[in-house]
Design an enzyme around this catalytic site. Structure first.
Site, short mmCIF file in Angstrom:
data_model
loop_
_atom_site.label_atom_id
_atom_site.label_comp_id
_atom_site.label_asym_id
_atom_site.label_seq_id
_atom_site.Cartn_x
_atom_site.Cartn_y
_atom_site.Cartn_z
N CYS A 165 0.81 -1.23 0.00
CA CYS A 165 0.00 0.00 0.00
C CYS A 165 0.84 1.27 0.00
O CYS A 165 0.29 2.37 -0.07
CB CYS A 165 -0.93 -0.01 1.21
SG CYS A 165 -1.91 -1.52 1.29
N HIS A 219 -9.58 2.17 -0.30
CA HIS A 219 -8.13 1.98 -0.28
C HIS A 219 -7.69 1.44 -1.63
O HIS A 219 -7.97 0.30 -1.98
CB HIS A 219 -7.76 1.00 0.84
CG HIS A 219 -6.29 0.93 1.12
ND1 HIS A 219 -5.34 1.50 0.29
CD2 HIS A 219 -5.61 0.38 2.15
CE1 HIS A 219 -4.14 1.27 0.81
NE2 HIS A 219 -4.28 0.61 1.93
N GLU A 246 -0.84 5.40 13.38
CA GLU A 246 -0.48 6.57 12.57
C GLU A 246 -0.69 7.86 13.36
O GLU A 246 0.08 8.82 13.22
CB GLU A 246 -1.27 6.61 11.26
CG GLU A 246 -0.75 7.68 10.31
CD GLU A 246 -1.44 7.71 8.96
OE1 GLU A 246 -0.95 8.45 8.08
OE2 GLU A 246 -2.46 7.01 8.78
N HIS A 271 -2.38 8.09 5.84
CA HIS A 271 -2.66 6.79 5.21
C HIS A 271 -4.10 6.40 5.55
O HIS A 271 -4.83 5.95 4.69
CB HIS A 271 -1.66 5.76 5.71
CG HIS A 271 -1.71 4.47 4.98
ND1 HIS A 271 -1.57 4.38 3.61
CD2 HIS A 271 -1.90 3.18 5.42
CE1 HIS A 271 -1.66 3.10 3.24
NE2 HIS A 271 -1.88 2.36 4.31
N PHE A 325 2.02 -3.18 3.98
CA PHE A 325 2.32 -4.47 4.59
C PHE A 325 3.80 -4.79 4.39
O PHE A 325 4.35 -4.56 3.31
CB PHE A 325 1.48 -5.58 3.95
CG PHE A 325 0.04 -5.63 4.41
CD1 PHE A 325 -0.44 -4.82 5.42
CD2 PHE A 325 -0.84 -6.51 3.82
CE1 PHE A 325 -1.76 -4.88 5.84
CE2 PHE A 325 -2.17 -6.60 4.22
CZ PHE A 325 -2.63 -5.78 5.23
N LYS A 367 -9.16 8.16 1.71
CA LYS A 367 -9.76 6.82 1.61
C LYS A 367 -11.20 6.79 2.14
O LYS A 367 -11.93 5.83 1.86
CB LYS A 367 -8.90 5.81 2.37
CG LYS A 367 -7.53 5.58 1.76
CD LYS A 367 -6.72 4.56 2.57
CE LYS A 367 -5.34 4.34 1.97
NZ LYS A 367 -4.43 5.50 2.14
#
Length: 416
Positions: A167, A343, A317, A306, A402, A338
């Site tokens: 991502c 996403h 975050e 994010h 990830f 998002k």
């Protein structure tokens, strides 16, 4: 040249294919209007799936952007990349007959490539045998083909590469393109991310990981930083920017949207899916971007987070932003794109950087749509309710992938 002696890098073109519009203006107007591009999945039957919603691209016709024969030799993620790249190059008014093609490069990434090809051809393999598998399976499936097809379609013969960091792919791709120009490898780079993974195996895999929201209400599915958040909603599309050295842009009289002034990239070295719990890795990426740009935390006006809507991401975050910005974290505007487009995985960083550039250009920070229930652990200003009209001189775009990949881009209002 910048004060550091490095080449200054500017944004001169943008292109977007998104769940709320297939152009930068449609996308940006949708964000300003809090348009949510999430709905029931139409690409396959979800009767047996827990996750039934996604943010699909609507009304996309590849033939609008490329030759039909070329389109047939590309899977959707490559088509999206070519379409968004065409928009970005046209927006930048790059005319290849006036350029040295070996000085115009590409860095366009996809986190996954084509799951569609794999599903379709594996079914053929099982039912009809290996000799019936499509000869183009491999070149249609592999993730570097987005960059390859962009290069082929537009005759871009310079450095052509892609970054794959889940991502964080789009942000890393733009960051590495920025570096390529800084280091003198190219004058112009077409950069960003693309993705199309709303497929049976894609949705099943992320559901098994308990990463996807199982909400069936499109307005309460992707709700980053909300106390009731329960996962992300899968989106698709592409976000592409044209980056140029300032010298090259000025020499051809290009319109300059903004300046990329800093790039930070770190690894958590912690866990394959969870960010570091103290936010230290993501914080260091932000700090590195600020250091390179010569910007103090107090000068940051806006952070495009994010902000996936998973419990861990949003909490950790938030901690990262506090670590990076100190007390100023409570004064900075934060949002999650998002909340409206879902996403976009490898494409997320591309469309989110475009949101940052448009925020600088228009003096507007869009709302985090759907944020209704405050979470005492997520206690910063996430732009709940309505968007805010304000001067944005300096913005940071964050992406976390990830594997522990962290990437931050710092973009500033262009001042000569």
């Amino acid at each position: 040249m910048a004060e550091s002696g490095r080449t200054r890098v500017v944004v001169t073109g943008m292109g977007a294919i998104t769940p709320i519009g297939n152009s930068v203006e449609e996308f940006w107007n949708g964000l300003k209007e809090k348009k949510v591009g999430i709905g029931p999945i139409t690409k396959f039957d979800t009767a047996e799936y827990k996750a039934k919603l996604a943010a699909e691209v609507k009304d996309f016709d590849a033939k609008t952007y490329m030759d039909p024969k070329a389109a047939r030799r590309m899977e959707l993620f490559s088509q999206y990349a070519v379409a968004a790249s065409r928009m970005a190059l046209e927006d930048a008014e790059i005319h290849m007959e006036n350029e040295d093609p070996y000085r115009v490069g590409v860095c366009v990434g996809s986190g996954i490539g084509s799951l569609q090809s794999i599903e379709k051809e594996y079914k053929k393999l099982l039912e009809k045998g290996p000799n019936r598998v499509n000869p183009l399976l491999v070149p249609m499936m592999i993730s570097n083909m987005a960059a390859g097809n962009v290069s082929i379609q537009f005759g871009l013969k310079g450095k052509c590469t892609n970054v794959v960091t889940a991502c964080a792919t789009g942000t890393h791709s733009i960051g590495e393109a920025f570096r390529a120009i800084q280091c003198g490898e190219a004058d112009v780079m077409v950069a960003g991310g693309t993705e199309s993974s709303i497929t049976p195996i894609g949705v099943a895999g992320f559901t098994a990981l308990t990463a996807l929201s199982e909400s069936q209400d499109p307005l309460r599915a992707s709700i980053p930083f909300d106390k009731e958040r329960n996962g992300f909603v899968m989106g698709e599309g592409a976000g592409i920017v044209v980056l140029e050295s300032l010298e090259h842009a000025q020499a051809r009289g290009a319109h300059i949207y903004a300046e990329i002034a800093g790039y930070g990239a770190t690894s958590d070295a912690y866990h394959i899916t969870s960010p570091a719990e103290d936010g230290s890795g993501a914080a260091r990426a932000m700090m590195n971007a600020m250091k390179e740009a010569g910007v103090s935390p107090e000068q940051v006006d806006y952070v495009n987070a994010h902000g996936t809507g998973t419990h861990h991401n949003d909490l950790f975050e938030t901690k990262a932003i506090k670590l990076a910005l100190g007390e100023h974290a409570y004064k900075v505007k934060i949002n999650s794109t998002k909340s409206m487009v879902g996403h976009l995985l490898g494409a997320a960083g591309g469309v989110e950087l475009i949101a940052c550039v448009k925020s600088i250009q228009d003096g507007f920070v869009h709302a985090t749509a759907g944020l209704e229930v405050a979470d005492e652990e997520c206690d910063l200003d996430y732009t709940a309710g309505e968007g805010v009209k304000m001067d944005v001189n300096c913005a940071i775009s964050n992406s976390l992938g990830f594997g522990g990949h962290n990437a931050s881009l710092l973009v500033k209002k262009f001042v000569l």
